[in-house]
Design a protein around this motif. Structure first.
Motif, short mmCIF file in Angstrom:
data_model
loop_
_atom_site.label_atom_id
_atom_site.label_comp_id
_atom_site.label_asym_id
_atom_site.label_seq_id
_atom_site.Cartn_x
_atom_site.Cartn_y
_atom_site.Cartn_z
N UNK A 15 -3.64 4.44 5.13
CA UNK A 15 -3.36 3.39 6.10
C UNK A 15 -3.87 2.02 5.63
N UNK A 16 -4.94 2.02 4.83
CA UNK A 16 -5.54 0.77 4.33
C UNK A 16 -4.57 -0.01 3.44
N UNK A 17 -3.64 0.69 2.80
CA UNK A 17 -2.71 0.02 1.88
C UNK A 17 -1.74 -0.91 2.60
N UNK A 18 -1.63 -0.77 3.92
CA UNK A 18 -0.74 -1.65 4.68
C UNK A 18 -1.23 -3.10 4.65
N UNK A 19 -2.51 -3.30 4.32
CA UNK A 19 -3.08 -4.65 4.23
C UNK A 19 -2.53 -5.45 3.05
N UNK A 20 -1.99 -4.75 2.06
CA UNK A 20 -1.64 -5.39 0.78
C UNK A 20 -0.75 -6.61 0.90
N UNK A 21 0.24 -6.55 1.76
CA UNK A 21 1.21 -7.65 1.86
C UNK A 21 0.58 -8.97 2.32
N UNK B 116 -12.38 -11.96 0.28
CA UNK B 116 -12.59 -13.20 1.04
C UNK B 116 -11.72 -14.35 0.52
N UNK B 117 -11.38 -14.31 -0.77
CA UNK B 117 -10.48 -15.32 -1.35
C UNK B 117 -9.00 -15.00 -1.08
N UNK B 118 -8.78 -13.92 -0.31
CA UNK B 118 -7.43 -13.47 0.06
C UNK B 118 -6.58 -13.08 -1.16
N UNK B 119 -7.25 -12.53 -2.18
CA UNK B 119 -6.55 -12.11 -3.39
C UNK B 119 -6.30 -10.60 -3.41
N UNK B 120 -7.34 -9.81 -3.10
CA UNK B 120 -7.23 -8.35 -3.19
C UNK B 120 -7.98 -7.69 -2.02
N UNK B 121 -7.32 -6.81 -1.26
CA UNK B 121 -8.04 -6.07 -0.21
C UNK B 121 -8.96 -5.02 -0.84
N UNK B 122 -9.97 -4.61 -0.09
CA UNK B 122 -10.90 -3.61 -0.62
C UNK B 122 -11.56 -2.88 0.55
N UNK C 145 -1.21 -8.74 -11.06
CA UNK C 145 -0.96 -7.54 -10.27
C UNK C 145 -1.54 -7.60 -8.86
N UNK C 146 -0.82 -6.92 -7.96
CA UNK C 146 -1.36 -6.62 -6.64
C UNK C 146 -2.25 -5.39 -6.80
N UNK C 147 -3.38 -5.42 -6.12
CA UNK C 147 -4.33 -4.33 -6.29
C UNK C 147 -5.08 -4.03 -5.01
N UNK C 148 -5.70 -2.85 -4.99
CA UNK C 148 -6.62 -2.47 -3.91
C UNK C 148 -7.88 -1.94 -4.59
#
Length: 351
Positions: free
Chosen positions: A321-327, A306-312, A284-287
């Protein structure tokens, strides 16, 4: 007569209880009789999942979080006499349980007093290394002292890289028999149609669970697409509330939760380790929004970012607005690893 195994998860959020579900199922598959022991919502969850199994209420730790993250460690220190009293009560309870139920083995998920020299005792943790800021050396030493009272330690992660727990579950020197279970999850990935844009999974001790719930409901009140909220509050009956585009459940049992996560495009949750295991299994994609002041969750969230797996981000900083990082992030993936329960349970076959 089937050998009875006492399985006792800590009641601190739902993670310890939920990651015991695949172990209970494996015990049943290998013809053992699991006896469930816990307290609060953890006990209620497992009673709902396994209504035919015997269950026992254990003394409660009654740990709560501070309202402000910076007071987290101070609050734990203040609660430590209460914690030590609960551990002492657990030790007394486990003696009676072994005799009353003719227990042949113990599996404790982070319950520090649930062990016995009379029967093989397993401790499950992903924290061989306990982060607590500038007192990490002390919290780690204390935790390891407790773990060494058990026959063996099971770590729900991969032994080598890549792994999910990082330095939490991996030490250079630890003189106790340690076995790695792989990424333990009760869920299976299913290729089904995505129907929810976002799923919010809430859990953990109060008051932080409620504070995040209130913040996210406010943030998403005008969100145009479909959202599912799961509060993580175990009650006698499941309730469903519709607020515009948001469907709110008080809790979900495993089957519904597995289905709903599979059919959700992305998950917003705490960075609790069991949640990470489950979301990795389901690719899954997650935040992640770590619990304020909880060093373990903050470390896991930072590491996966830092591993470029999940933004937080921190709880106070979250906005839509933070959810725009997901892609820009890969999302979580599991590893092709199955726990060898036959080998793990051989501990309980010894005379």
């Amino acid at each position: 007569m089937k050998k009875r195994i006492l399985i006792a998860p800590l009641n601190w959020g739902l993670g310890h209880a939920t990651r015991c579900i695949p172990i209970i199922n494996a015990l049943l598959a290998y013809d053992f009789e699991p006896i469930i022991a816990s307290d609060g919502v953890a006990l209620k969850l497992l009673q709902k999942e396994f209504p035919k199994l015997s269950s026992i209420e254990l003394p409660a730790y009654n740990i709560t979080y501070a309202k402000k993250g910076k007071h987290f460690k101070l609050k734990l220190l203040k609660d430590s006499p209460k914690l030590l009293k609960a551990i002492k009560a657990e030790k007394k309870a486990v003696k009676d349980i072994i005799e009353t139920y003719n227990i042949s083995g113990i599996i404790s998920d982070n319950r520090l007093g649930i062990y016995s020299k009379k029967v093989p005792s397993v401790f499950i943790t992903h924290q061989l290394h306990v982060l607590s800021g500038n007192t990490t050396w002390l919290s780690t030493k204390i935790h390891q002292k407790f773990i060494k009272k058990f026959s063996v330690c099971w770590v729900p992660d991969m032994k080598n890289e890549p792994n999910l727990s990082g330095k939490l579950g991996h030490l250079d020197n630890f003189d106790l028999a340690t076995k790695y279970l792989g990424p333990l999850s009760r869920f299976e990935k299913k290729n089904i149609k995505i129907v929810n844009d976002i799923m919010v999974l809430l859990s953990g001790p109060e008051p932080q669970r409620t504070l995040l719930e209130e913040k996210l409901l406010l943030e998403f009140k005008n969100y145009p697409n479909k959202i599912v909220f799961v509060k993580g509050i175990m009650e006698e009956e499941q309730t469903i509330q519709i607020i515009k585009n948001i469907t709110v459940y008080n809790f979900m049992t495993s089957d519904l939760l597995e289905k709903t996560i599979n059919e959700s495009a992305m998950i917003i949750s705490r960075s609790g380790y069991t949640t990470i295991l489950d979301l990795a299994k389901l690719n899954k994609k997650a935040f992640f929004i770590p619990t304020p002041g909880q060093f373990e969750q903050e470390y896991l969230a930072k590491r996966l970012t830092e591993l470029n797996l999940v933004p937080s981000c921190n709880q106070d900083e979250f906005t839509l607005h933070k959810l725009k990082k997901l892609n820009a992030f890969i999302g979580l993936k599991s590893f092709d690893f199955k726990a060898n329960f036959k080998d793990l349970f051989s501990l309980f076959e010894r005379k």
